[in-house]
Design a protein around this motif. Structure first.
Motif, PDB file in Angstrom:
ATOM      1  N   HIS A   1     113.427  58.859  49.751  1.00  0.00           N
ATOM      2  CA  HIS A   1     114.213  59.755  48.909  1.00  0.00           C
ATOM      3  C   HIS A   1     114.798  59.001  47.715  1.00  0.00           C
ATOM      4  N   LEU A   2     115.206  57.747  47.953  1.00  0.00           N
ATOM      5  CA  LEU A   2     115.769  56.951  46.861  1.00  0.00           C
ATOM      6  C   LEU A   2     114.732  56.704  45.776  1.00  0.00           C
ATOM      7  N   TRP A   3     113.523  56.311  46.170  1.00  0.00           N
ATOM      8  CA  TRP A   3     112.469  56.055  45.189  1.00  0.00           C
ATOM      9  C   TRP A   3     112.087  57.334  44.451  1.00  0.00           C
ATOM     10  N   ARG A   4     111.984  58.437  45.215  1.00  0.00           N
ATOM     11  CA  ARG A   4     111.660  59.705  44.571  1.00  0.00           C
ATOM     12  C   ARG A   4     112.773  60.104  43.606  1.00  0.00           C
ATOM     13  N   GLY A   5     114.019  59.882  44.003  1.00  0.00           N
ATOM     14  CA  GLY A   5     115.140  60.201  43.128  1.00  0.00           C
ATOM     15  C   GLY A   5     115.153  59.365  41.862  1.00  0.00           C
ATOM     16  N   LEU A   6     114.805  58.091  41.989  1.00  0.00           N
ATOM     17  CA  LEU A   6     114.808  57.198  40.831  1.00  0.00           C
ATOM     18  C   LEU A   6     113.759  57.632  39.811  1.00  0.00           C
ATOM     19  N   ILE A   7     112.534  57.845  40.264  1.00  0.00           N
ATOM     20  CA  ILE A   7     111.472  58.205  39.320  1.00  0.00           C
ATOM     21  C   ILE A   7     111.643  59.645  38.839  1.00  0.00           C
ATOM     22  N   GLY A   8     112.123  60.537  39.732  1.00  0.00           N
ATOM     23  CA  GLY A   8     112.349  61.922  39.329  1.00  0.00           C
ATOM     24  C   GLY A   8     113.478  62.056  38.328  1.00  0.00           C
ATOM     25  N   SER A   9     114.544  61.265  38.495  1.00  0.00           N
ATOM     26  CA  SER A   9     115.659  61.291  37.544  1.00  0.00           C
ATOM     27  C   SER A   9     115.217  60.781  36.181  1.00  0.00           C
ATOM     28  N   THR A  10     114.364  59.757  36.192  1.00  0.00           N
ATOM     29  CA  THR A  10     113.820  59.243  34.930  1.00  0.00           C
ATOM     30  C   THR A  10     112.997  60.307  34.226  1.00  0.00           C
ATOM     31  N   ALA A  11     112.162  61.000  34.995  1.00  0.00           N
ATOM     32  CA  ALA A  11     111.349  62.074  34.419  1.00  0.00           C
ATOM     33  C   ALA A  11     112.231  63.167  33.829  1.00  0.00           C
ATOM     34  N   MET A  12     113.287  63.529  34.554  1.00  0.00           N
ATOM     35  CA  MET A  12     114.185  64.568  34.081  1.00  0.00           C
ATOM     36  C   MET A  12     114.895  64.144  32.799  1.00  0.00           C
ATOM     37  N   GLY A  13     115.379  62.903  32.779  1.00  0.00           N
ATOM     38  CA  GLY A  13     116.080  62.418  31.592  1.00  0.00           C
ATOM     39  C   GLY A  13     115.190  62.372  30.363  1.00  0.00           C
ATOM     40  N   LEU A  14     113.949  61.925  30.531  1.00  0.00           N
ATOM     41  CA  LEU A  14     113.012  61.883  29.407  1.00  0.00           C
ATOM     42  C   LEU A  14     112.685  63.291  28.918  1.00  0.00           C
ATOM     43  N   SER A  15     112.518  64.202  29.848  1.00  0.00           N
ATOM     44  CA  SER A  15     112.251  65.590  29.472  1.00  0.00           C
ATOM     45  C   SER A  15     113.403  66.182  28.684  1.00  0.00           C
ATOM     46  N   PHE A  16     114.618  65.929  29.147  1.00  0.00           N
ATOM     47  CA  PHE A  16     115.794  66.463  28.452  1.00  0.00           C
ATOM     48  C   PHE A  16     115.962  65.828  27.081  1.00  0.00           C
ATOM     49  N   ALA A  17     115.628  64.537  26.972  1.00  0.00           N
ATOM     50  CA  ALA A  17     115.691  63.875  25.666  1.00  0.00           C
ATOM     51  C   ALA A  17     114.680  64.497  24.716  1.00  0.00           C
ATOM     52  N   GLY A  18     113.506  64.821  25.235  1.00  0.00           N
ATOM     53  CA  GLY A  18     112.492  65.459  24.404  1.00  0.00           C
ATOM     54  C   GLY A  18     112.906  66.841  23.932  1.00  0.00           C
ATOM     55  N   LEU A  19     113.622  67.578  24.785  1.00  0.00           N
ATOM     56  CA  LEU A  19     114.086  68.918  24.398  1.00  0.00           C
ATOM     57  C   LEU A  19     115.040  68.860  23.207  1.00  0.00           C
ATOM     58  N   ALA A  20     115.739  67.748  23.064  1.00  0.00           N
ATOM     59  CA  ALA A  20     116.659  67.604  21.935  1.00  0.00           C
ATOM     60  C   ALA A  20     115.929  67.394  20.617  1.00  0.00           C
ATOM     61  N   ILE A  21     114.630  67.050  20.690  1.00  0.00           N
ATOM     62  CA  ILE A  21     113.875  66.686  19.488  1.00  0.00           C
ATOM     63  C   ILE A  21     112.805  67.714  19.144  1.00  0.00           C
ATOM     64  N   LEU A  22     112.065  68.172  20.160  1.00  0.00           N
ATOM     65  CA  LEU A  22     110.882  69.008  19.932  1.00  0.00           C
ATOM     66  C   LEU A  22     111.157  70.483  20.215  1.00  0.00           C
ATOM     67  N   PRO A  23     110.322  71.378  19.677  1.00  0.00           N
ATOM     68  CA  PRO A  23     110.422  72.795  20.033  1.00  0.00           C
ATOM     69  C   PRO A  23     110.201  73.002  21.524  1.00  0.00           C
ATOM     70  N   LEU A  24     110.832  74.019  22.060  1.00  0.00           N
ATOM     71  CA  LEU A  24     110.768  74.305  23.489  1.00  0.00           C
ATOM     72  C   LEU A  24     109.327  74.490  23.967  1.00  0.00           C
ATOM     73  N   SER A  25     108.525  75.258  23.227  1.00  0.00           N
ATOM     74  CA  SER A  25     107.154  75.526  23.659  1.00  0.00           C
ATOM     75  C   SER A  25     106.298  74.265  23.632  1.00  0.00           C
ATOM     76  N   GLU A  26     106.558  73.368  22.695  1.00  0.00           N
ATOM     77  CA  GLU A  26     105.776  72.135  22.623  1.00  0.00           C
ATOM     78  C   GLU A  26     106.096  71.217  23.794  1.00  0.00           C
ATOM     79  N   VAL A  27     107.361  71.160  24.185  1.00  0.00           N
ATOM     80  CA  VAL A  27     107.736  70.372  25.362  1.00  0.00           C
ATOM     81  C   VAL A  27     107.012  70.899  26.595  1.00  0.00           C
TER      82      VAL A  27
END
Length: 312
Positions: A75-101
């Motif tokens: 669960h810890l490893w899944r949480g670490l990589i999943g949190s990274t994925a979530m953070g990168l996705s959210f950072a992208g939403l701040a820059i790109l159009p919603l549909s492109e993300v």
């Protein structure tokens, strides 16, 4: 609790509802992204989802039994990589159009096919390899207008950076799916969902030194709302798979593109480009091909088991 009877129409309805909630969640996150950094967004998204998940577990009669785990490190490893994925996705939403993300994130299932072959030893035949190759071409078509900004300066380089971090987030999300495939061998779905929220909440606190902000009332409402919608969306998605096979439900994930285009235009005034739509269509077609192939193989495996049972 008794096993739910198959109900494809209910399964599809639950899947579409979950897809809509996840797009609405992304909309709220994008709306708050001008005020708060991605790490803080991950914190609120994960923390505010937990009451919804706990309420669902109590209603299902799986609390606290559904939270037991035999693999805390997993669960810890899944949480670490999943949190990274979530953070990168959210950072992208701040820059790109919603549909492109959303279009770039469709690369995630393609990465899963490759990683499953490399890390889990799953056999990947020519059809799936062809579909993955076709999907990657679609991803490159989506990314190409952004990547050329590094060489000719015609597009804001920040957009190119946004596209790359969303793609990296999709790769991280694919790794997270591989961890989930291993976890389901010993863990309940409820435990996987809950402990991911817990680990993501705690891990996001590590980003405190990188500039957390006191959000306005509007941004705070968006952050809390994103967590509630995310938790509810996860419940609906989990429920969908209780009423129908993945091969029936999975293609409706691509309804998110329609929702993202409509909401992006209505809320943010975003108009998708023709190139992005062409690339997204190719990626979606490749994803559907993989799903159909998996459905066919499942049917063939079922026939093989029936033959062994009858004649073995």
């Amino acid at each position: 609790m008794s096993i739910a009877q198959p109900n494809p129409f209910r399964a599809i309805a639950l899947k579409i509802a979950s897809v809509l909630l996840f797009v609405l969640m992304a909309t709220l996150i994008k709306a708050a992204s001008d005020e708060v950094p991605p790490g803080q967004t991950v914190f609120f998204r994960s923390l505010c989802a937990m009451p919804v998940i706990l309420g669902w577990l109590i209603w299902q009669g799986k609390f606290p039994s559904g939270l037991r785990t035999a693999n805390p490190l997993g669960h810890l490893w899944r949480g670490l990589i999943g949190s990274t994925a979530m953070g990168l996705s959210f950072a992208g939403l701040a820059i790109l159009p919603l549909s492109e993300v959303k279009a770039i994130q469709y690369a995630m299932p393609l990465f899963v096919v490759v990683l499953a072959a490399l890390m889990l030893g799953e056999r990947v035949r020519a059809v799936r390899l062809t579909a993955v190759g076709m999907g990657m071409v679609g991803v490159l078509i989506i990314l190409w207008p952004r990547l050329t900004s590094f060489t000719n300066g015609e597009v804001d380089p920040q957009l190119a950076f946004g596209a790359l971090i969303v793609l990296t987030g999709s790769l991280c999300a694919a790794f997270a799916q591989i961890f989930v495939r291993r976890l389901v061998e010993t863990e309940e779905t409820a435990a996987i969902v809950f402990w991911f929220s817990v680990t993501a909440t705690l891990l996001s606190l590590l980003t405190l030194p990188f500039g957390w902000q006191v959000p306005s009332a509007t941004a705070l409402a968006c952050l809390v709302g994103s967590g509630l919608l995310g938790g509810l969306g996860q419940i609906l998605l989990t429920s969908a798979y209780r009423f129908g096979d993945a091969s029936i439900i999975a293609p409706f994930e691509y309804a998110s593109m329609l929702f993202a285009i409509a909401i992006g235009y209505a809320v943010f005034g975003e108009v998708p480009t023709l190139v992005m739509l062409i690339g997204a269509s190719i990626v979606i077609a490749s994803g559907v091909l993989i799903i159909l192939r998996e459905h066919y193989l499942k049917i063939q495996r079922g026939k093989g088991r029936q033959h062994v049972t009858k004649y073995g």
